[in-house]
Design a protein around this motif. Sequence first.
Motif, PDB file in Angstrom:
ATOM      1  N   LEU A 195      42.510  24.019  31.719  1.00 34.03           N
ATOM      2  CA  LEU A 195      41.592  23.369  32.658  1.00 34.03           C
ATOM      3  C   LEU A 195      41.857  23.836  34.087  1.00 34.03           C
ATOM      4  O   LEU A 195      40.914  24.075  34.852  1.00 34.03           O
ATOM      5  N   ALA A 196      43.125  23.974  34.446  1.00 39.46           N
ATOM      6  CA  ALA A 196      43.472  24.456  35.785  1.00 39.46           C
ATOM      7  C   ALA A 196      42.934  25.863  36.009  1.00 39.46           C
ATOM      8  O   ALA A 196      42.351  26.163  37.066  1.00 39.46           O
ATOM      9  N   ALA A 197      43.089  26.732  35.025  1.00 40.07           N
ATOM     10  CA  ALA A 197      42.582  28.104  35.145  1.00 40.07           C
ATOM     11  C   ALA A 197      41.061  28.100  35.267  1.00 40.07           C
ATOM     12  O   ALA A 197      40.490  28.828  36.092  1.00 40.07           O
ATOM     13  N   ALA A 198      40.401  27.296  34.455  1.00 41.64           N
ATOM     14  CA  ALA A 198      38.941  27.227  34.497  1.00 41.64           C
ATOM     15  C   ALA A 198      38.454  26.727  35.850  1.00 41.64           C
ATOM     16  O   ALA A 198      37.503  27.269  36.428  1.00 41.64           O
TER      17      ALA A 198
ATOM     18  N   LEU B  27      43.581  14.126  38.093  1.00 40.30           N
ATOM     19  CA  LEU B  27      43.364  14.879  39.325  1.00 40.30           C
ATOM     20  C   LEU B  27      43.381  16.376  39.064  1.00 40.30           C
ATOM     21  O   LEU B  27      44.154  16.856  38.251  1.00 40.30           O
ATOM     22  N   SER B  28      42.511  17.079  39.780  1.00 39.44           N
ATOM     23  CA  SER B  28      42.637  18.531  39.929  1.00 39.44           C
ATOM     24  C   SER B  28      42.726  18.783  41.423  1.00 39.44           C
ATOM     25  O   SER B  28      41.805  18.448  42.172  1.00 39.44           O
TER      26      SER B  28
ATOM     27  N   ILE C 196      46.509  20.498  37.731  1.00 38.02           N
ATOM     28  CA  ILE C 196      45.957  19.387  36.962  1.00 38.02           C
ATOM     29  C   ILE C 196      47.069  18.365  36.744  1.00 38.02           C
ATOM     30  O   ILE C 196      48.172  18.729  36.323  1.00 38.02           O
ATOM     31  N   THR C 197      46.779  17.094  37.023  1.00 36.91           N
ATOM     32  CA  THR C 197      47.746  16.025  36.828  1.00 36.91           C
ATOM     33  C   THR C 197      47.385  15.222  35.582  1.00 36.91           C
ATOM     34  O   THR C 197      46.258  14.740  35.461  1.00 36.91           O
ATOM     35  N   LEU C 198      48.346  15.117  34.672  1.00 41.62           N
ATOM     36  CA  LEU C 198      48.232  14.283  33.478  1.00 41.62           C
ATOM     37  C   LEU C 198      49.161  13.102  33.692  1.00 41.62           C
ATOM     38  O   LEU C 198      50.369  13.278  33.858  1.00 41.62           O
TER      39      LEU C 198
ATOM     40  N   PHE D 214      34.003  17.566  35.428  1.00 41.09           N
ATOM     41  CA  PHE D 214      35.150  16.660  35.509  1.00 41.09           C
ATOM     42  C   PHE D 214      34.729  15.296  36.031  1.00 41.09           C
ATOM     43  O   PHE D 214      33.966  15.193  36.984  1.00 41.09           O
ATOM     44  N   SER D 215      35.296  14.243  35.420  1.00 45.27           N
ATOM     45  CA  SER D 215      35.036  12.891  35.913  1.00 45.27           C
ATOM     46  C   SER D 215      36.216  12.344  36.713  1.00 45.27           C
ATOM     47  O   SER D 215      36.133  11.261  37.272  1.00 45.27           O
ATOM     48  N   PHE D 216      37.298  13.092  36.779  1.00 43.28           N
ATOM     49  CA  PHE D 216      38.466  12.643  37.533  1.00 43.28           C
ATOM     50  C   PHE D 216      38.415  13.177  38.962  1.00 43.28           C
ATOM     51  O   PHE D 216      37.564  13.988  39.306  1.00 43.28           O
TER      52      PHE D 216
END
Length: 137
Positions: A50-53, A91-92, A82-84, A125-127
Amino acid sequence: MKRKAIAVWNGDIKSGAGHLTTQSTTLNKTQYSFNSRFADGVGTNPEELLAAAHAGCFTMKLDLDLTQAGYTVESLETESVITLDNGKITLSELTLKAKVPGITEEKFQELAAGAEKTCPVSNAFSFEIKLNATLIA
């Protein structure tokens, strides 16, 4: 346009492992596992992808917007973190370093914010998304 990827998983969550293959085969049976996601194991993980995208999509959208506004981009470098947190992506955070000759700080920030809002991955993204944009002279 449609793009695809295939995920294969074998075994239980802790000791099992899998691999990912993308349509382009840029990822070709690229391994992922519990350790590559939650520890320091070898391989990739969904958050890294996701971070790369996000970094790639935002950077391309900003380049398009800058070019359409009449600027010549020397370089754009974007990091996405990206925060999990507690099993949820929250968060991104995009950090951009850009060299764009002849642009004002105000116009640069305006175009960067616009690209963050309109790139397709941001829209998916919804975050929360944070953008830290730095114009390098």
